[in-house]
Design a protein around this motif. Sequence first.
Motif, short mmCIF file in Angstrom:
data_model
loop_
_atom_site.label_atom_id
_atom_site.label_comp_id
_atom_site.label_asym_id
_atom_site.label_seq_id
_atom_site.Cartn_x
_atom_site.Cartn_y
_atom_site.Cartn_z
N ILE A 70 0.84 -1.20 0.00
CA ILE A 70 0.00 0.00 0.00
C ILE A 70 0.88 1.25 0.00
O ILE A 70 0.60 2.23 -0.71
N THR A 71 1.96 1.22 0.78
CA THR A 71 2.90 2.35 0.82
C THR A 71 3.55 2.55 -0.54
O THR A 71 3.69 3.68 -1.02
N THR A 72 3.94 1.46 -1.18
CA THR A 72 4.54 1.52 -2.51
C THR A 72 3.58 2.14 -3.52
O THR A 72 4.00 2.84 -4.45
N ALA A 73 2.29 1.89 -3.30
CA ALA A 73 1.27 2.42 -4.20
C ALA A 73 0.93 3.88 -3.90
O ALA A 73 0.04 4.46 -4.53
N GLY A 74 1.63 4.47 -2.93
CA GLY A 74 1.42 5.87 -2.62
C GLY A 74 0.38 6.16 -1.57
O GLY A 74 -0.03 7.31 -1.37
N ARG A 75 -0.05 5.12 -0.84
CA ARG A 75 -1.03 5.28 0.23
C ARG A 75 -0.38 4.95 1.57
O ARG A 75 0.82 4.66 1.64
N GLN A 76 -1.15 4.98 2.62
CA GLN A 76 -0.67 4.59 3.95
C GLN A 76 -1.62 3.57 4.56
O GLN A 76 -2.81 3.52 4.20
N ALA A 77 -1.10 2.77 5.47
CA ALA A 77 -1.92 1.75 6.12
C ALA A 77 -1.65 1.74 7.61
O ALA A 77 -0.61 2.22 8.08
N CYS A 78 -2.60 1.22 8.36
CA CYS A 78 -2.45 1.05 9.81
C CYS A 78 -2.92 -0.36 10.14
O CYS A 78 -4.04 -0.75 9.80
N GLU B 253 -1.64 -19.51 -2.39
CA GLU B 253 -2.02 -18.23 -3.00
C GLU B 253 -1.44 -17.04 -2.24
O GLU B 253 -0.90 -16.12 -2.85
N TYR B 254 -1.55 -17.04 -0.92
CA TYR B 254 -1.09 -15.85 -0.18
C TYR B 254 0.35 -15.96 0.29
O TYR B 254 0.98 -14.94 0.61
N TYR B 255 0.90 -17.16 0.35
CA TYR B 255 2.27 -17.33 0.85
C TYR B 255 3.27 -17.54 -0.28
O TYR B 255 4.35 -16.96 -0.27
N ASN B 256 2.90 -18.34 -1.26
CA ASN B 256 3.83 -18.63 -2.35
C ASN B 256 3.80 -17.59 -3.47
O ASN B 256 4.75 -17.48 -4.23
N LYS B 257 2.69 -16.86 -3.57
CA LYS B 257 2.57 -15.84 -4.63
C LYS B 257 2.18 -14.50 -4.00
O LYS B 257 1.31 -13.79 -4.50
N THR B 258 2.84 -14.17 -2.91
CA THR B 258 2.44 -13.02 -2.11
C THR B 258 2.38 -11.72 -2.91
O THR B 258 1.39 -10.99 -2.88
N SER B 259 3.45 -11.40 -3.64
CA SER B 259 3.53 -10.11 -4.33
C SER B 259 2.40 -9.94 -5.33
O SER B 259 1.73 -8.90 -5.36
N TYR B 260 2.16 -10.97 -6.14
CA TYR B 260 1.11 -10.87 -7.16
C TYR B 260 -0.27 -10.81 -6.52
O TYR B 260 -1.16 -10.08 -6.96
N PHE B 261 -0.44 -11.60 -5.46
CA PHE B 261 -1.72 -11.60 -4.74
C PHE B 261 -2.02 -10.22 -4.17
O PHE B 261 -3.13 -9.69 -4.31
N LEU B 262 -1.01 -9.60 -3.55
CA LEU B 262 -1.22 -8.30 -2.92
C LEU B 262 -1.48 -7.20 -3.95
O LEU B 262 -2.27 -6.29 -3.70
N SER B 263 -0.84 -7.28 -5.09
CA SER B 263 -1.06 -6.26 -6.11
C SER B 263 -2.50 -6.26 -6.58
O SER B 263 -3.06 -5.21 -6.91
N ASN B 264 -3.13 -7.43 -6.57
CA ASN B 264 -4.54 -7.51 -6.94
C ASN B 264 -5.43 -6.96 -5.84
O ASN B 264 -6.47 -6.35 -6.12
N ILE B 265 -5.03 -7.15 -4.58
CA ILE B 265 -5.80 -6.59 -3.47
C ILE B 265 -5.78 -5.07 -3.54
O ILE B 265 -6.79 -4.40 -3.29
N ILE B 266 -4.63 -4.50 -3.88
CA ILE B 266 -4.50 -3.04 -3.97
C ILE B 266 -5.53 -2.46 -4.94
O ILE B 266 -6.09 -1.38 -4.69
N LYS B 267 -5.82 -3.17 -6.00
CA LYS B 267 -6.77 -2.69 -6.99
C LYS B 267 -8.18 -2.59 -6.45
O LYS B 267 -9.03 -1.91 -7.04
N MET B 268 -8.43 -3.26 -5.32
CA MET B 268 -9.79 -3.28 -4.77
C MET B 268 -9.99 -2.26 -3.66
O MET B 268 -11.04 -2.22 -3.04
N LEU B 269 -8.97 -1.44 -3.40
CA LEU B 269 -9.09 -0.45 -2.32
C LEU B 269 -9.83 0.79 -2.79
O LEU B 269 -9.77 1.17 -3.96
N ASP B 270 -10.49 1.41 -1.84
CA ASP B 270 -11.21 2.65 -2.11
C ASP B 270 -10.22 3.72 -2.54
O ASP B 270 -9.21 3.96 -1.85
N PRO B 271 -10.43 4.41 -3.67
CA PRO B 271 -9.49 5.44 -4.11
C PRO B 271 -9.48 6.63 -3.17
O PRO B 271 -10.44 6.88 -2.43
N VAL B 272 -8.40 7.38 -3.21
CA VAL B 272 -8.28 8.58 -2.35
C VAL B 272 -9.33 9.60 -2.74
O VAL B 272 -9.54 9.84 -3.92
#
Length: 334
Positions: free
Chosen positions: A45-53, A315-334
């Motif tokens: 999320i930080t890499t995508a220019g957002r912040q997380a808690c 899915e979440y452990y062996n392909k973490t990076s690709y899995f997370l990039s898809n999750i980022i697409k589902m976040l509410d935009p700023v």
Amino acid sequence: MNLSVTSSPDVLPASADQIRAEIILIAGATASGKSSLALSLASEITTAGRQACIINADSMQVYKEMQVLTARPSNEEVKKCPHELYGHVSAGDEYNVGRWLSEVQAAIARAKNAGQIPILVGGTGLYFKCLTEGIADIPNIPEDIRKAVRARHEAEGTYACHAALKAIDPQAYQRLEATDPQRVLRALEVYEATGRCLSDWQSDPVIPPITAPMLKILLTPSREWLYARCDSRFEAMIAEGALEEASAMAELGLSDTLPAMKALGLKELLALENNEISLEEAQLAAQQATRRYAKRQMTWFRNQMISWNSISEQEYYNKTSYFLSNIIKMLDPV
């Protein structure tokens, strides 16, 4: 609101561009890798220019005295991303789901006000269930009643207290184990304080505390993979200071009925502290208890979190990076 995500990281739902999550929930059994996944997601999320808690949803990781025993995020991990509701409670406190609900709603609000995406992560299914579905509005228990029930327990024992429920709350009597003093005493306290049994309170209509769009992720690794991690994690805990934490807990002289005393491995290490068993026996017993607990968690999740998005370790452990990039697409935009 439950947002659907495919069980495969390679494909997103056709409506993904229209679906946007404001809050992410990550649930999973002990040792399933949920904390690591939450940190990786926060970094993405930080890499995508957002912040997380990252906000704790585990009933044991609230206790400040047990960082190693409860597998709480390390000091180094906490520095990487804001963390809330970790290690902020004394082991002597009667911490419960009602208090957590109050604190987590405030934590979510603080994160949103700071422009952060809340990531709730933990293994306490009841916390997630009450957050997303609501909880009975039971009045606070007066301290004098709480002390009286605790004194009764000290004098009569858990089995006698459990038997007393048969007359005042038959449903709780059937539902609760006689070996679970925390929940048994809670049922007695509620009746003594309100004159109404706990089961009746829990049957009242409830309103979910949080109604914002949520992405609900349930980690469902294979049993063999999970059990191997349970075993290796406890070995690592011993090396990282679990024995010292258990010794410090023993010095506090806390009642066995306190929630903190249920921490995995604590019972076995206290027996080791008292020279009742060897280190090898303590380790084997604790590993077995951890595996059994993980099995109960997974059973509860399957029965109670049917609508959640189940994700395997492949899915979440062996392909973490690709899995997370898809999750980022589902976040509410700023």
